[in-house]
Every structure is written in structure tokens, then in C-alpha cells.
Design a protein around this motif. Structure first.
Motif, PDB file in Angstrom:
ATOM      1  N   UNK A  58      28.924  60.917  55.409  1.00  0.00           N
ATOM      2  CA  UNK A  58      28.267  60.003  54.477  1.00  0.00           C
ATOM      3  C   UNK A  58      27.062  60.734  53.883  1.00  0.00           C
ATOM      4  N   UNK A  59      27.053  60.844  52.573  1.00  0.00           N
ATOM      5  CA  UNK A  59      26.018  61.613  51.893  1.00  0.00           C
ATOM      6  C   UNK A  59      26.567  62.873  51.280  1.00  0.00           C
ATOM      7  N   UNK A  60      27.737  63.330  51.768  1.00  0.00           N
ATOM      8  CA  UNK A  60      28.405  64.507  51.204  1.00  0.00           C
ATOM      9  C   UNK A  60      29.752  64.113  50.589  1.00  0.00           C
ATOM     10  N   UNK A  61      30.624  63.524  51.406  1.00  0.00           N
ATOM     11  CA  UNK A  61      31.952  63.136  50.923  1.00  0.00           C
ATOM     12  C   UNK A  61      31.932  61.777  50.233  1.00  0.00           C
ATOM     13  N   UNK A  62      31.168  60.867  50.773  1.00  0.00           N
ATOM     14  CA  UNK A  62      31.010  59.545  50.168  1.00  0.00           C
ATOM     15  C   UNK A  62      29.534  59.173  50.211  1.00  0.00           C
TER      16      UNK A  62
ATOM     17  N   UNK B 146      26.297  56.325  50.553  1.00  0.00           N
ATOM     18  CA  UNK B 146      25.993  55.130  51.339  1.00  0.00           C
ATOM     19  C   UNK B 146      26.403  53.871  50.591  1.00  0.00           C
ATOM     20  N   UNK B 147      26.241  53.875  49.260  1.00  0.00           N
ATOM     21  CA  UNK B 147      26.623  52.713  48.461  1.00  0.00           C
ATOM     22  C   UNK B 147      28.137  52.519  48.463  1.00  0.00           C
TER      23      UNK B 147
ATOM     24  N   UNK C 275      30.025  49.257  49.852  1.00  0.00           N
ATOM     25  CA  UNK C 275      30.822  48.452  48.924  1.00  0.00           C
ATOM     26  C   UNK C 275      32.167  48.048  49.516  1.00  0.00           C
ATOM     27  N   UNK C 276      32.628  48.738  50.541  1.00  0.00           N
ATOM     28  CA  UNK C 276      33.929  48.445  51.142  1.00  0.00           C
ATOM     29  C   UNK C 276      33.809  47.722  52.483  1.00  0.00           C
ATOM     30  N   UNK C 277      32.598  47.333  52.880  1.00  0.00           N
ATOM     31  CA  UNK C 277      32.396  46.684  54.179  1.00  0.00           C
ATOM     32  C   UNK C 277      31.365  45.567  54.057  1.00  0.00           C
ATOM     33  N   UNK C 278      31.474  44.603  54.961  1.00  0.00           N
ATOM     34  CA  UNK C 278      30.477  43.532  54.999  1.00  0.00           C
ATOM     35  C   UNK C 278      29.139  44.052  55.493  1.00  0.00           C
ATOM     36  N   UNK C 279      29.176  45.027  56.389  1.00  0.00           N
ATOM     37  CA  UNK C 279      27.949  45.583  56.960  1.00  0.00           C
ATOM     38  C   UNK C 279      28.214  47.015  57.387  1.00  0.00           C
ATOM     39  N   UNK C 280      27.147  47.813  57.429  1.00  0.00           N
ATOM     40  CA  UNK C 280      27.226  49.205  57.878  1.00  0.00           C
ATOM     41  C   UNK C 280      26.152  49.430  58.933  1.00  0.00           C
ATOM     42  N   UNK C 281      26.545  49.998  60.065  1.00  0.00           N
ATOM     43  CA  UNK C 281      25.599  50.351  61.133  1.00  0.00           C
ATOM     44  C   UNK C 281      25.528  51.871  61.220  1.00  0.00           C
TER      45      UNK C 281
ATOM     46  N   UNK D 249      11.538  70.844  73.177  1.00  0.00           N
ATOM     47  CA  UNK D 249      10.441  69.873  73.180  1.00  0.00           C
ATOM     48  C   UNK D 249      10.834  68.571  72.497  1.00  0.00           C
ATOM     49  N   UNK D 250      12.131  68.350  72.359  1.00  0.00           N
ATOM     50  CA  UNK D 250      12.573  67.055  71.854  1.00  0.00           C
ATOM     51  C   UNK D 250      13.421  67.140  70.601  1.00  0.00           C
ATOM     52  N   UNK D 251      14.146  66.052  70.376  1.00  0.00           N
ATOM     53  CA  UNK D 251      14.963  65.908  69.187  1.00  0.00           C
ATOM     54  C   UNK D 251      14.158  65.191  68.092  1.00  0.00           C
ATOM     55  N   UNK D 252      14.694  65.243  66.874  1.00  0.00           N
ATOM     56  CA  UNK D 252      14.056  64.550  65.760  1.00  0.00           C
ATOM     57  C   UNK D 252      15.120  64.071  64.786  1.00  0.00           C
ATOM     58  N   UNK D 253      14.972  62.828  64.317  1.00  0.00           N
ATOM     59  CA  UNK D 253      15.872  62.294  63.318  1.00  0.00           C
ATOM     60  C   UNK D 253      15.658  62.941  61.965  1.00  0.00           C
ATOM     61  N   UNK D 254      16.690  62.929  61.131  1.00  0.00           N
ATOM     62  CA  UNK D 254      16.608  63.500  59.789  1.00  0.00           C
ATOM     63  C   UNK D 254      16.924  62.408  58.775  1.00  0.00           C
ATOM     64  N   UNK D 255      16.426  62.557  57.545  1.00  0.00           N
ATOM     65  CA  UNK D 255      16.683  61.542  56.515  1.00  0.00           C
ATOM     66  C   UNK D 255      18.179  61.346  56.279  1.00  0.00           C
ATOM     67  N   UNK D 256      18.559  60.089  56.047  1.00  0.00           N
ATOM     68  CA  UNK D 256      19.935  59.746  55.742  1.00  0.00           C
ATOM     69  C   UNK D 256      20.046  59.385  54.264  1.00  0.00           C
TER      70      UNK D 256
END
Length: 513
Positions: A193-197, A199-200, A204-210, A426-433
Motif C-alpha cells: 500500500x503506497x506503491x502498488x495501490x 490508501x484511497x 474505496x473497496x472496503x468498509x474499513x481499513x486497519x 536501541x529500538x524500533x521506529x515507525x515510518x510514515x504511511x
């Protein structure tokens, strides 16, 4: 005879649910749940029924009588929790009798599946957080679930982040895998998600996205020389020995006799253990073939675990440290360069088994001469714990040759530790989606109860929601909160109506992948 919880505890509380006498603590309703290193079995209340052992997804529960000599200390750790070092069972509401639960006043505000039409929910990420969310939706609602993962194999950190010599921990992946073939599940691997398809398009094909995408990057040291060849993230090393497709087989060079690992949490201990283990002991595990071959050629004889604070604040769990002490052919040493180290270890040892620093009491202490080559008697390898010391810079001419560190002793200033490989753990870190808001300071997606700020119908769970904290079991409660928020939104009519169907999404995924 009683049972004891050992090293691999995932804290997801599956054992608590089946215990007939309420002897396992802390339970999900108690204040310490989610903060202790493991769950604990009260030896005074256990009736030896074995229900907890049968329910444990990671094979961490064993009869005390069957514990190996290396595992025997776990019996004491379990008992110590109920001897004034933790929450006694009596305070938790247990009376050593049947597990009867108190009933409160009836409530009619619970969301039921009948309150809304079947939902179509996409979950991005197939690690523990995403799979706990899928489990909740599949078992408690009529939802259809689309599982999306950018990697060619499902599992997330269970597949690519757990050390290969921890097969019991990896086994929880089998529990999650049963949902991959559920009749209401569609699994799409190798779809980013973000490369092949976008987020929108997914929404658009689901009621909700987690989004259950975890924390895909690592924290940096922010010191000179950090980008020298020979300086890599421990997360890269872990991915390398787990055959992560985005890490090249030649990403790690073990031609140096000494490795410095910055950090002393569980990931740091995993890295150190793999570096000094006998390769033959790893041959029967799921370790990547290229990693095993490099380990057989390895010249590493010493691993230094660098900790900024003292042994009483070591970031690893006591259970992982205990396991490290019993590693065949490996010596453990504490670098006794600072008087505070011995003081803390002796004080903790006198206080009892529940104090982590006390586990160092029988580990030899010596003032290590870093100018001398690594040494261990009889061809053995060794791990050196160096506390009250932090990295200041990495030095080298085209490749790492030394790590400059603080001495921790105040007046002595700084020291150099010769090394050809340095791993930051020293730990993990999240990246922008792509398409989602992002908080740069915390490395998480802003949310309220799992509901993403400013994006109706979009939710987060796991480390991208709360930051890189908590073990496997923590994700169960995290997922329950997010799914609860999603279902409440469904009942309230707050979910955007999808414009595309399930079949259209499958066609889109095939075209784009």
C-alpha cells in the motif's frame, strides 16, 4: 507438583482464561497486566491440572519437576512474584478455590454483530497485531477480512524478527496461520500500500481499513561515524539471519574478532547470542542458509553489550538474561570499570531472585583491557556487559575500526573499543504511511482509540498505533480496543460506504502487484 512459566512467555493470557483456580497473574483485569516481563504461576495455588500448558501458544509452561537444570531458576522466579515482590494472588481476588467471577449490574450497551450488516475490512500487515484484529473480527462478527502484506510471506515480526533459536516463540505464528485459509479471508501477499495501490484505493473497496504495519525502521544514535561501513542496525542483522527479502545475503561481514552492540534489550541479547553460538546448534533451525554459512566462517570471538545505565536498568528481561547465562561454550563477563556496577549487582543479589541485576551476581567481573585482543579460555567465546557507558563516535578509515565510548567513571573520560562491526539495538521506529497522518516525534499515526485522526473508516493497531513497546500478547488488548472502536463506528453509521466490491479489489490487486 506445580507448573512454572519460562523464557518464551508471550503474555497474551491464553493460559489465564483456562486456569480453573485463578493461579496465574497478573490477569488482564489487574493493574500490573501488560507491565510485567512474563505472567507468573502461584505455586501455592496451582493444582497441577496442566490446562495452562495445553493453552500456551509458545510452549512456555512446564511442570516444575520437568525443568532442566538451566530452567530450574524459573521456578524461583514464579514463586518470588508472590512473595512480596509482586502482586500476591490474594490481592488479585484469588482465594485458591474455583475460578468464579463476580457479576456486576447488567449492561445493554455492548455492540453485537446483529447491530450492523457484515463488514468488509482490510488489514494491512499480517504480524501479531494485525492477526489479533483479524481473529476478533472473524470470531465475533460476520465480517469479511482482506489481509494485505507487502512481503512474500505472512507473519511480520514473528516470521522476520524472532531469533531462529526461539522456535517456541515462532510457533504462535501457526496459531495465526489458521486464519489465512478462513472462508471469509482473502490473503494478498507482495502487495504494498503506497506503491502498488494507494490508501484511497484500498479504502474505496472496503468498509474499513486497519493498518498493522509495525515499526519498520530503527532508532539512530546520532553520533559521528554512524554511517561507516561496518555500522548497521540490529534490525538489519535480525532480518539478515531470518532471510528477509529486502536484506541482501552479503549484508553482514563477520570477519572481525570483536563486535560492539549498542543496547542491552532483548534484541541486543538475541544478536549477541546468535553471534557467539555454535553454528552447528543453529543448523536445525529456521536460520537463513547464507547466515549459517557466514557464521561458520565467522571470526567473532567477543561481543560487547554497551549500556548507558547500570545493571539495575538493563533493558532485557530477566528470563532472556537467564537463558544467556546457560549458553554452551560462551563465557559472560561484566566490565568492572565503574564502582557503581558492583554496588548495584550486590545490592540486587541480596534483595532476592526477582531483581534482574541480581542475576549478574555470579557473573565474573573484571576491568577489561580493551587494548588487548579478545580472549576467552580454551577457544570459547564471550559476551562482555559494559554498563554506565555510551557511544560517542565510530572511527575508521573507510571501514569501522573502533567505537569511542564514555568510561562511566567520571574522571577517566573516554575509551576506545576496537571493533570491526557495530550494531545499534536501541529500538524500533515507525515510518510514515502513504495517505495517513504521522507524528514524527513519536513515530506513530495520530489516533483516538485506534481511529486515525482525520480519516473516517481508517484505524491503526500495534506499534504504529502505540509505539514500539510491549510483546506479542500486548497486541491482543491493543487489537480489542481498535476493533471495538471500529464496531462502534459501524453501529453509529460513521463508516464511509465503499464504492468498489471485493471482486473488483482482487482484480485491482492482480493488475498492480
Amino acid at each position: 507438583m506445580t507448573f512454572a512459566i519460562t523464557q518464551n512467555c508471550c503474555t497474551d493470557a491464553a493460559c489465564v482464561a483456562v486456569c480453573p483456580v485463578n493461579c496465574i497473574h497478573p490477569t488482564p483485569g489487574e493493574r500490573d497486566f501488560g507491565t510485567t516481563e512474563t505472567l507468573y504461576i502461584d505455586p501455592g495455588a496451582c493444582i497441577d491440572c496442566g490446562a495452562c500448558a495445553d493453552a500456551c501458544p509458545v510452549d512456555a509452561v512446564h511442570p516444575v519437576a520437568d525443568l532442566t537444570p538451566a530452567q530450574q531458576p524459573y521456578a524461583g522466579i514464579n514463586a518470588a512474584y508472590f512473595e512480596g515482590t509482586g502482586q500476591p494472588a490474594s490481592e488479585a481476588g484469588a482465594d485458591h478455590g474455583p475460578n468464579f467471577h463476580a457479576w456486576g449490574a447488567p449492561s445493554f450497551d455492548r455492540v453485537l454483530p446483529a447491530d450492523f450488516a457484515p463488514l468488509r475490512v482490510a488489514i494491512v500487515g499480517t504480524g501479531p497485531a494485525g492477526m489479533y484484529a483479524a481473529e476478533d473480527l472473524l470470531l465475533h462478527t460476520r465480517s469479511e477480512v482482506t489481509l494485505v502484506d507487502r512481503l512474500p510471506a505472512p507473519g511480520g515480526l514473528i516470521r522476520y524478527g524472532v531469533a531462529p533459536d526461539h522456535p517456541a516463540t515462532k510457533r504462535i505464528g501457526e496459531t495465526f496461520a489458521r486464519f489465512h485459509t478462513h472462508p471469509r479471508v482473502r490473503l494478498h501477499l507482495g502487495l504494498d500500500v503506497g506503491t502498488h495501490i494507494t490508501a484511497d484505493e484500498l479504502a474505496a473497496h472496503h468498509d474499513a481499513v486497519i493498518y498493522a504495519v509495525g515499526a519498520a525502521s530503527d532508532r539512530r544514535l546520532g553520533i559521528p561515524g554512524e554511517d561507516l561501513p561496518g555500522s548497521i542496525a540490529a534490525t538489519t542483522f535480525v532480518a539478515w539471519y531470518n532471510a528477509h527479502p529486502e536484506v541482501a545475503p552479503d549484508a553482514v561481514d563477520l570477519s572481525s574478532d570483536r563486535v560492539v552492540v549498542v543496547g542491552n534489550g532483548n534484541v541486543a541479547l538475541d544478536v549477541a547470542r546468535i553471534l557467539v553460538s555454535d553454528p552447528d546448534s543453529l543448523a536445525g533451525t529456521a536460520i537463513a542458509r547464507h547466515a549459517l554459512e557466514e557464521l561458520r566462517r565467522s571470526k567473532v570471538r567477543e561481543v560487547v553489550l554497551l549500556g548507558r545505565r547500570g545493571p539495575e536498568h538493563a533493558a532485557c528481561t530477566g528470563t532472556e538474561l537467564l537463558a544467556l547465562k546457560n549458553l554452551p561454550g560462551v563465557d559472560l563477563v561484566v566490565d568492572d570499570h565503574d564502582a557503581r556496577i558492583g554496588t548495584a549487582i550486590d545490592a540486587a543479589g541480596a534483595a532476592g531472585a526477582a531483581h534482574k541485576a541480581g542475576l549478574f551476581q555470579d557473573v565474573p567481573r573484571e576491568a577489561v583491557d580493551w587494548s588487548a585482543p579478545p580472549r576467552a579460555a580454551g577457544g570459547r567465546r564471550r559476551i562482555v556487559f559494559r554498563f554506565h557507558s555510551e557511544p560517542l563516535a565510530l572511527h575508521g578509515d573507510g571501514h569501522l575500526r573502533a567505537v569511542r565510548v564514555t568510561s562511566g567513571a567520571g574522571e577517566a573520560g573516554e575509551q576506545e573499543i576496537p571493533a570491526g562491526l557495530a550494531l545499534r539495538a536501541i529500538g524500533y521506529r515507525g515510518v510514515p504511511q502513504a495517505g495517513l497522518p504521522f507524528d514524527e516525534e513519536s513515530g506513530t499515526v495520530p489516533h483516538e482509540g485506534g481511529r486515525v485522526t482525520g480519516r473516517p473508516g481508517t484505524y491503526v493497531v500495534g506499534w504504529i498505533k502505540r509505539g514500539p513497546s510491549g510483546g506479542i500478547g500486548t497486541n491482543r488488548r491493543c487489537a480489542a480496543e481498535t476493533v471495538g472502536t471500529l464496531l462502534a463506528d459501524a453501529v453509529a453509521g460513521r463508516l464511509p460506504a465503499p464504492t468498489g466490491g471485493a471482486r473488483a479489489f482482487r482484480r485491482l490487486a492482480r493488475r498492480r502487484r
